[in-house]
Design a protein around this motif. Structure first.
Motif, PDB file in Angstrom:
ATOM      1  N   TYR A 122       0.840  -1.210   0.000  1.00 25.72           N
ATOM      2  CA  TYR A 122       0.000   0.000   0.000  1.00 25.72           C
ATOM      3  C   TYR A 122       0.866   1.248   0.000  1.00 25.72           C
ATOM      4  CZ  TYR A 122      -3.865  -3.058   1.275  1.00 25.72           C
ATOM      5  OH  TYR A 122      -4.815  -4.047   1.266  1.00 25.72           O
ATOM      6  N   LEU A 123       0.413   2.260  -0.709  1.00 21.46           N
ATOM      7  CA  LEU A 123       1.095   3.558  -0.649  1.00 21.46           C
ATOM      8  C   LEU A 123       0.528   4.297   0.567  1.00 21.46           C
ATOM      9  CD1 LEU A 123       3.047   5.597  -1.926  1.00 21.46           C
ATOM     10  CD2 LEU A 123       1.120   6.526  -3.202  1.00 21.46           C
ATOM     11  N   SER A 124       1.384   4.534   1.545  1.00 23.66           N
ATOM     12  CA  SER A 124       0.917   5.061   2.832  1.00 23.66           C
ATOM     13  C   SER A 124       0.738   6.575   2.789  1.00 23.66           C
ATOM     14  CB  SER A 124       1.916   4.692   3.928  1.00 23.66           C
ATOM     15  OG  SER A 124       1.613   5.418   5.100  1.00 23.66           O
ATOM     16  N   ALA A 125      -0.520   7.016   2.980  1.00 24.65           N
ATOM     17  CA  ALA A 125      -0.817   8.455   3.040  1.00 24.65           C
ATOM     18  C   ALA A 125      -0.084   9.078   4.230  1.00 24.65           C
ATOM     19  CB  ALA A 125      -2.325   8.664   3.187  1.00 24.65           C
ATOM     20  N   ARG A 126      -0.056   8.348   5.334  1.00 22.59           N
ATOM     21  CA  ARG A 126       0.557   8.887   6.559  1.00 22.59           C
ATOM     22  C   ARG A 126       2.068   9.080   6.393  1.00 22.59           C
ATOM     23  NH1 ARG A 126       2.911   5.995  10.343  1.00 22.59           N
ATOM     24  NH2 ARG A 126       2.021   4.136   9.399  1.00 22.59           N
ATOM     25  N   LYS A 127       2.722   8.087   5.742  1.00 29.87           N
ATOM     26  CA  LYS A 127       4.186   8.198   5.575  1.00 29.87           C
ATOM     27  C   LYS A 127       4.553   9.367   4.655  1.00 29.87           C
ATOM     28  CE  LYS A 127       5.539   3.420   6.476  1.00 29.87           C
ATOM     29  NZ  LYS A 127       6.082   2.187   5.909  1.00 29.87           N
ATOM     30  N   ILE A 128       3.768   9.541   3.587  1.00 30.74           N
ATOM     31  CA  ILE A 128       4.035  10.663   2.669  1.00 30.74           C
ATOM     32  C   ILE A 128       3.849  11.982   3.414  1.00 30.74           C
ATOM     33  CG2 ILE A 128       3.036  11.943   0.706  1.00 30.74           C
ATOM     34  CD1 ILE A 128       2.954   9.435  -0.875  1.00 30.74           C
ATOM     35  N   ARG A 129       2.770  12.049   4.218  1.00 28.39           N
ATOM     36  CA  ARG A 129       2.484  13.293   4.947  1.00 28.39           C
ATOM     37  C   ARG A 129       3.571  13.595   5.977  1.00 28.39           C
ATOM     38  NH1 ARG A 129      -2.392  12.073   6.459  1.00 28.39           N
ATOM     39  NH2 ARG A 129      -2.233  11.820   8.708  1.00 28.39           N
ATOM     40  N   SER A 130       4.052  12.544   6.611  1.00 23.91           N
ATOM     41  CA  SER A 130       5.088  12.716   7.628  1.00 23.91           C
ATOM     42  C   SER A 130       6.372  13.282   7.006  1.00 23.91           C
ATOM     43  CB  SER A 130       5.344  11.363   8.297  1.00 23.91           C
ATOM     44  OG  SER A 130       6.460  11.446   9.104  1.00 23.91           O
ATOM     45  N   ARG A 131       6.738  12.742   5.842  1.00 22.24           N
ATOM     46  CA  ARG A 131       7.927  13.248   5.126  1.00 22.24           C
ATOM     47  C   ARG A 131       7.698  14.709   4.700  1.00 22.24           C
ATOM     48  NH1 ARG A 131      12.681  14.414   4.048  1.00 22.24           N
ATOM     49  NH2 ARG A 131      13.477  14.327   1.925  1.00 22.24           N
ATOM     50  N   PHE A 132       6.512  14.976   4.188  1.00 20.97           N
ATOM     51  CA  PHE A 132       6.172  16.322   3.728  1.00 20.97           C
ATOM     52  C   PHE A 132       6.215  17.315   4.900  1.00 20.97           C
ATOM     53  CE2 PHE A 132       2.739  19.426   2.400  1.00 20.97           C
ATOM     54  CZ  PHE A 132       3.511  20.078   1.455  1.00 20.97           C
ATOM     55  N   GLN A 133       5.741  16.856   6.057  1.00 20.64           N
ATOM     56  CA  GLN A 133       5.736  17.722   7.246  1.00 20.64           C
ATOM     57  C   GLN A 133       7.165  18.137   7.627  1.00 20.64           C
ATOM     58  OE1 GLN A 133       4.182  15.918  10.888  1.00 20.64           O
ATOM     59  NE2 GLN A 133       2.896  17.717  11.202  1.00 20.64           N
ATOM     60  N   THR A 134       8.077  17.180   7.572  1.00 16.84           N
ATOM     61  CA  THR A 134       9.491  17.472   7.880  1.00 16.84           C
ATOM     62  C   THR A 134      10.043  18.509   6.908  1.00 16.84           C
ATOM     63  OG1 THR A 134       9.719  15.189   8.601  1.00 16.84           O
ATOM     64  CG2 THR A 134      11.768  16.389   8.204  1.00 16.84           C
ATOM     65  N   LEU A 135       9.728  18.324   5.612  1.00 17.40           N
ATOM     66  CA  LEU A 135      10.230  19.251   4.588  1.00 17.40           C
ATOM     67  C   LEU A 135       9.663  20.660   4.784  1.00 17.40           C
ATOM     68  CD1 LEU A 135       9.826  16.892   1.514  1.00 17.40           C
ATOM     69  CD2 LEU A 135      12.009  17.718   2.406  1.00 17.40           C
ATOM     70  N   VAL A 136       8.369  20.744   5.109  1.00 15.66           N
ATOM     71  CA  VAL A 136       7.734  22.051   5.297  1.00 15.66           C
ATOM     72  C   VAL A 136       8.336  22.748   6.521  1.00 15.66           C
ATOM     73  CG1 VAL A 136       5.556  23.248   5.836  1.00 15.66           C
ATOM     74  CG2 VAL A 136       5.599  21.457   4.089  1.00 15.66           C
ATOM     75  N   ALA A 137       8.574  21.982   7.595  1.00 16.65           N
ATOM     76  CA  ALA A 137       9.172  22.573   8.808  1.00 16.65           C
ATOM     77  C   ALA A 137      10.530  23.199   8.477  1.00 16.65           C
ATOM     78  CB  ALA A 137       9.316  21.503   9.887  1.00 16.65           C
ATOM     79  N   GLN A 138      11.322  22.503   7.660  1.00 24.62           N
ATOM     80  CA  GLN A 138      12.643  23.044   7.268  1.00 24.62           C
ATOM     81  C   GLN A 138      12.467  24.270   6.373  1.00 24.62           C
ATOM     82  OE1 GLN A 138      14.388  19.571   5.457  1.00 24.62           O
ATOM     83  NE2 GLN A 138      14.699  18.555   7.426  1.00 24.62           N
ATOM     84  N   ALA A 139      11.504  24.192   5.465  1.00 19.96           N
ATOM     85  CA  ALA A 139      11.276  25.298   4.522  1.00 19.96           C
ATOM     86  C   ALA A 139      10.824  26.562   5.251  1.00 19.96           C
ATOM     87  CB  ALA A 139      10.237  24.888   3.486  1.00 19.96           C
ATOM     88  N   VAL A 140      10.004  26.397   6.285  1.00 16.08           N
ATOM     89  CA  VAL A 140       9.505  27.548   7.057  1.00 16.08           C
ATOM     90  C   VAL A 140      10.679  28.319   7.663  1.00 16.08           C
ATOM     91  CG1 VAL A 140       8.305  28.130   9.218  1.00 16.08           C
ATOM     92  CG2 VAL A 140       7.170  26.700   7.513  1.00 16.08           C
ATOM     93  N   ASP A 141      11.692  27.587   8.119  1.00 16.99           N
ATOM     94  CA  ASP A 141      12.870  28.249   8.724  1.00 16.99           C
ATOM     95  C   ASP A 141      13.706  29.000   7.690  1.00 16.99           C
ATOM     96  OD1 ASP A 141      12.201  27.370  11.191  1.00 16.99           O
ATOM     97  OD2 ASP A 141      13.461  25.568  11.122  1.00 16.99           O
ATOM     98  N   LYS A 142      13.631  28.558   6.427  1.00 20.06           N
ATOM     99  CA  LYS A 142      14.501  29.157   5.402  1.00 20.06           C
ATOM    100  C   LYS A 142      13.812  30.226   4.565  1.00 20.06           C
ATOM    101  CE  LYS A 142      17.342  25.061   4.503  1.00 20.06           C
ATOM    102  NZ  LYS A 142      17.492  23.943   3.578  1.00 20.06           N
ATOM    103  N   CYS A 143      12.462  30.179   4.490  1.00 24.92           N
ATOM    104  CA  CYS A 143      11.765  31.023   3.514  1.00 24.92           C
ATOM    105  C   CYS A 143      11.844  32.503   3.899  1.00 24.92           C
ATOM    106  CB  CYS A 143      10.318  30.586   3.347  1.00 24.92           C
ATOM    107  SG  CYS A 143       9.246  31.144   4.666  1.00 24.92           S
ATOM    108  N   SER A 144      11.541  33.372   2.933  1.00 29.24           N
ATOM    109  CA  SER A 144      11.707  34.803   3.192  1.00 29.24           C
ATOM    110  C   SER A 144      10.611  35.361   4.107  1.00 29.24           C
ATOM    111  CB  SER A 144      11.748  35.584   1.870  1.00 29.24           C
ATOM    112  OG  SER A 144      10.742  35.131   1.011  1.00 29.24           O
ATOM    113  N   TYR A 145       9.575  34.545   4.397  1.00 35.27           N
ATOM    114  CA  TYR A 145       8.507  35.016   5.299  1.00 35.27           C
ATOM    115  C   TYR A 145       8.646  34.396   6.695  1.00 35.27           C
ATOM    116  CZ  TYR A 145       6.075  36.933   1.227  1.00 35.27           C
ATOM    117  OH  TYR A 145       5.737  37.666   0.115  1.00 35.27           O
ATOM    118  N   ARG A 146       9.861  33.898   7.032  1.00 34.64           N
ATOM    119  CA  ARG A 146       9.976  33.133   8.281  1.00 34.64           C
ATOM    120  C   ARG A 146       9.554  33.906   9.538  1.00 34.64           C
ATOM    121  NH1 ARG A 146      14.665  33.585   5.847  1.00 34.64           N
ATOM    122  NH2 ARG A 146      16.293  34.958   6.657  1.00 34.64           N
TER     123      ARG A 146
END
Length: 359
Positions: A122-146
């Motif tokens: 099965y393609l896990s919705a939760r696993k994809i979301r968990s990875r995406f959450q990590t990426l967004v958390a990192q992006a928030v720290d780097k983006c110009s609107y931090r």
């Protein structure tokens, strides 16, 4: 009788011009502000992980994939690529959800999302979301609107708080066009003449989305198959059904009344409940003449009374998936106070249309 009807329609049109248009304009301004920030965060995500490509784009002054939950709360759907190696399975065991299973004989390595496929394929919705959450958390720290954006913790959803005023949920999703879910096979009901074969064909071709988010029907249950499931969403299909007549005007009035008077503790009612009841009203009144401007008051009256009935019965079935109750998990006390408040509102509008000037 006709004079009273005309008076109500006159007041509703005035309400639409003064209140609903002002609400729309304010929300449009907020959306532009929020989308600047979200686009910037998603650009950073894409730099780190090219599989998550932002699909947030403005077309005819509308942002594709953006849903307004309330004037301060939004959802952005991020469409992912390549679903082709999976079979779509909705056997009804998880109301409102489906799973994506590797097609027979397909190798896991053929998928762009290989590391999110479970041992059972099965393609896990939760696993994809968990990875995406990590990426967004990192992006928030780097983006110009931090300075103005932060991640909301304590949830498996990807949620951002912007300028301490707005909440935006970003949801990874697959677009499914040209297929129709088995769990929605009962639609359209054979004995109901609305929406007619041509519109039905258009709606089914429009398809649906599969979202990686927590599902209504799974609240409190978390076996692995369930947390791997994807939530079915029919936004585009619903919008297509509501084209024509005074349907969208009616929805606008309902949303404005909800935002101003039915934003209650426990969040019993959201704008999606209003949209759902409007769709049921279209079935009850299948003729286009029932949706002339002159009928706006009758349609609104009927929907408010139906809403009170649903709140009292504590059940509001999803339009396409009637086994899914949109009130599931809502506190009974919240539904009860929403019923009382809706009744007060309806009584005021119906007995004295001029009260709309103050509502």
């Amino acid at each position: 009788m006709i004079a009273a009807q005309a008076k109500l329609v006159y007041q509703l049109n005035k309400y639409y011009t003064e209140r609903c248009q002002a609400r729309k304009a304010a929300i449009a301004k907020t959306i532009r502000e929020v989308c600047k920030v979200v686009s910037d965060v998603l650009k950073e995500v894409e730099v780190q992980e090219p599989r998550f490509i932002s699909s947030l784009s403005e077309i005819d002054a509308r942002y594709e994939g953006l849903e307004v939950i309330s004037p301060t709360e939004f959802e952005v759907v991020l469409y992912l690529n390549q679903m082709g190696v999976f079979n779509f399975v909705d056997d009804g065991s998880l109301p409102g959800c489906a799973v994506l299973k590797l097609s027979d004989g397909r190798k896991r390595s053929m998928s762009l999302w290989v590391e999110f496929i479970t041992a059972s394929g099965y393609l896990s919705a939760r696993k994809i979301r968990s990875r995406f959450q990590t990426l967004v958390a990192q992006a928030v720290d780097k983006c110009s609107y931090r300075d103005v954006v932060k991640m909301i913790a304590d949830t498996s959803e990807v949620k951002l708080r912007i300028r301490e005023r707005y909440v935006v949920q970003i949801t990874p999703a697959f677009k499914c066009t040209g297929i129709w879910p088995r769990s929605a096979a009962q639609w359209p009901m054979p004995h109901i003449p609305w929406p007619g074969p041509n519109r039905v064909a258009e709606v089914k071709a429009e398809g649906f989305n599969l979202l990686s988010k927590e599902c209504y029907s799974l609240t409190g249950k978390q076996s692995s198959a369930e947390s791997d499931a994807w939530v079915l969403q029919f936004g585009e299909a619903e919008n297509r059904l509501l084209m024509g007549g005074c349907r969208n005007k009616c929805l606008s009035v309902l949303k404005t009344l909800r935002d101003r008077h039915l934003e209650l503790p426990g969040q019993p009612l959201n704008n999606y409940h209003m949209k759902t009841l409007l769709l049921y009203e279209c079935e009850k009144h299948p003729r286009e003449t029932d949706w002339d401007e002159a009928c706006l008051g009758d349609r609104l009256k009927s929907i408010l009374l139906q809403l009170i009935s649903c709140l009292q019965c504590r059940r509001c079935p999803h339009y396409f998936l009637p086994n899914l109750d949109l009130f599931q998990g809502k506190p009974h006390s919240a539904l009860e106070s929403a019923a009382k408040q809706t009744w007060r509102l309806a009584r005021e509008i119906l007995t004295n249309p001029k009260s709309l000037d103050k509502l």
